[in-house]
Design an enzyme around this catalytic site. Sequence first.
Site, PDB file in Angstrom:
ATOM      1  N   HIS A  81      44.889  29.327  44.818  1.00  0.00           N
ATOM      2  CA  HIS A  81      43.737  29.993  45.431  1.00  0.00           C
ATOM      3  C   HIS A  81      43.316  29.367  46.748  1.00  0.00           C
ATOM      4  O   HIS A  81      42.784  30.042  47.628  1.00  0.00           O
ATOM      5  CB  HIS A  81      42.574  30.045  44.429  1.00  0.00           C
ATOM      6  CG  HIS A  81      42.793  31.108  43.404  1.00  0.00           C
ATOM      7  ND1 HIS A  81      43.117  30.830  42.109  1.00  0.00           N
ATOM      8  CD2 HIS A  81      42.828  32.451  43.522  1.00  0.00           C
ATOM      9  CE1 HIS A  81      43.308  31.959  41.452  1.00  0.00           C
ATOM     10  NE2 HIS A  81      43.134  32.956  42.287  1.00  0.00           N
TER      11      HIS A  81
ATOM     12  N   ASN B   1      50.401  37.403  41.685  1.00  0.00           N
ATOM     13  CA  ASN B   1      50.303  35.940  41.613  1.00  0.00           C
ATOM     14  C   ASN B   1      50.300  35.483  40.158  1.00  0.00           C
ATOM     15  O   ASN B   1      51.022  34.572  39.765  1.00  0.00           O
ATOM     16  CB  ASN B   1      49.012  35.445  42.271  1.00  0.00           C
ATOM     17  CG  ASN B   1      48.876  35.934  43.682  1.00  0.00           C
ATOM     18  OD1 ASN B   1      49.868  36.222  44.332  1.00  0.00           O
ATOM     19  ND2 ASN B   1      47.655  36.052  44.169  1.00  0.00           N
ATOM     20  N   ASP B   2      49.449  36.130  39.375  1.00  0.00           N
ATOM     21  CA  ASP B   2      49.384  35.752  37.961  1.00  0.00           C
ATOM     22  C   ASP B   2      50.539  36.335  37.179  1.00  0.00           C
ATOM     23  O   ASP B   2      51.090  35.671  36.299  1.00  0.00           O
ATOM     24  CB  ASP B   2      48.051  36.209  37.361  1.00  0.00           C
ATOM     25  CG  ASP B   2      46.943  35.242  37.721  1.00  0.00           C
ATOM     26  OD1 ASP B   2      47.171  34.029  37.619  1.00  0.00           O
ATOM     27  OD2 ASP B   2      45.866  35.692  38.137  1.00  0.00           O
TER      28      ASP B   2
ATOM     29  N   GLU C 259      48.327  41.919  35.480  1.00  0.00           N
ATOM     30  CA  GLU C 259      48.697  40.560  35.866  1.00  0.00           C
ATOM     31  C   GLU C 259      49.068  39.690  34.675  1.00  0.00           C
ATOM     32  O   GLU C 259      49.289  38.499  34.816  1.00  0.00           O
ATOM     33  CB  GLU C 259      47.600  39.917  36.721  1.00  0.00           C
ATOM     34  CG  GLU C 259      46.203  39.998  36.160  1.00  0.00           C
ATOM     35  CD  GLU C 259      45.157  39.407  37.118  1.00  0.00           C
ATOM     36  OE1 GLU C 259      45.526  38.764  38.108  1.00  0.00           O
ATOM     37  OE2 GLU C 259      43.966  39.593  36.839  1.00  0.00           O
TER      38      GLU C 259
ATOM     39  N   CYS D 100      48.116  43.712  44.791  1.00  0.00           N
ATOM     40  CA  CYS D 100      47.148  42.944  45.570  1.00  0.00           C
ATOM     41  C   CYS D 100      47.420  41.442  45.510  1.00  0.00           C
ATOM     42  O   CYS D 100      46.632  40.650  45.995  1.00  0.00           O
ATOM     43  CB  CYS D 100      45.717  43.265  45.144  1.00  0.00           C
ATOM     44  SG  CYS D 100      45.372  42.813  43.446  1.00  0.00           S
TER      45      CYS D 100
END
Length: 592
Positions: free
Chosen positions: A204, A469-470, A446, A517
């Site tokens: 992050h 990302n996750d 995710e 996203c």
Amino acid sequence: MPDESSESPKSTAEERYKGTPVSPGIVVGPLLFLYEDEHLVRKRRIRPEDVAGEITRFEAALLKTHQQIQAIRNQLASSIGEADASIFDAHILLLEDTSLIESVKEQLQSRLVNVEFAYEQVVRTFSRKMRELNDDYFRERAGDFIDVSRRVLRNLQGKVDAELRSLDTPSIVLAHDLAPSDTAGLDRKMVLGMVTEAGSRTSHTAIMARSLNMPAVVGLRGVLGKYEPGTEVLLDGYEGLLIINPSEQTKTDYGQREKQHHEVEVKLDALRETLAITVDQRRIIVSANIEVLEDLPLLKEHGAEGVGLLRTEYLFLNQDESPSEDQQVDMYVQMARASKPHHLIIRTLDIGGDKKRPHLGIEMEINPFLGYRGIRYSLGRPDLFRVQLRAICRASAEGNVRIMFPMVSDLGELKAARRILDEVREELRSQNVPQAEKIEVGVMIEVPSAALTADMLARHVDFFSVGSNDLIQYTLAIDRGNEKVAGLYQPAHPAVLRLLQTVVEAAHRNNIWIGVCGEMSADVVLIPALVGLGVDELSAGAASIPRIKRAIQAINYEEARQLVARCVLSESVEANQAELEQTARRLYPEIL
Ligand code: PEP
Ligand code: MG
């Protein structure tokens, strides 16, 4: 470990260190170290007139630690019982030990060192003495003692964000790690660039740096504490280099490189008003990920088609208490207005994982990324969740607000969240509070279980947004924030591409649109794969948008589909990566 005897070496020779580039740009400035880890407590000299201030900081940290231990104790007492909770009484006794507190104060006065250092030294002496006593009880207490002292140190070092917010010289900040809450409120004028030892492209802090348009490098080791604070450094966020004491020649070379980068930026700038349409006429929406109100001017500046992801947790992370309903409405309305004529997708609180703040009451967890996070937290805190949903629904009166739930791993969770949303909508209706007639509701994909049941989820929402990302970290079992395994974080892995394929098909079969996203959207090497998979929207940090448009405008959708068809069957991630890189180099070499 602190080294009392040695002072930092003074050297003016140029030296280079390599890390992972996560946010582009080149900056030169003085180095500032931030020590936020208890293993990195460093000695700093203070002046006699600073002693009182250090004592005040010490007392505040003790008080805060007391409150934290008391809160844990109370929680345990109600969940597992008084007897087990009482071990924390021992912690409080250790915390309040007057001989220790006096020793720290005495060290501050006699040695004129910073309080973290003085405290750590005293704790070491005390725990050694406890262990040396031939007594099981005291030996056990030594462990408790270390535990308590870590908490105190962490609270003392809560100054990280205070320091970040009160810099008076524009600096390049170097820390072991920076929590999202540290970066959320930092002064962009004073922080020229960021370097951390921990982290990866999708941690992050890296995302935040890109969103702030601040050059940043992560996973860079060997520098922290090695040089004098204030040493001049050059940070190259394109290549991931930190150059200590850059020579005049280096600075001139970099001046040239910056000029070249600038020329590319000017060309990209011209794409701002254009649409992202492939050479064979497939249109893809390109919107922005934002975190805070200060991001809003970036939407127009970079040509975003609205906001594909508002990470609302940052509105909670950069202050000491949760914003009220009215405060949230005010922020969401400002954001909705700035997004017009496009949409604003508000993601409900995705707290937990590495995003924490004491006022949100999340306890220490062994596996925070597999823990109390996202929708799990919101469903467990209906008080906060309802306030946020009321605020979002009120802001929906602006007409372009959509809502999205994070970290959903099961249809039951989605249904539960939707039920609360329905109740909140009904409540507002009964109170005659204006809201939109229809609010589109989406779910983030995710978690692998959500991806694998995407066909079921699709029937209950208006859109999907893939949190790559996750999704990648959970699919490949790679901690997205851990630099040691960053090399294994492979978006081009056939497993990841196959999951994405499943999700896109499920969305389109159910006539809903699907966006991405996560940071994959901003990686121009991966964009041909996303286009070929058939996604309808890409959302990324605003500064990446012109590059994304440039890439899409050079891609042929049919060719990209064939590329994906090869990659999902490929037995080699490296081969996939190589083919994607080669494609990107062929289509848009200037933005790589
Ligand atoms: C993601 O996981 O890809 C995502 C967009 O959410 P976050 O990075 O905030 O976890
Ligand atoms: Mg996520």
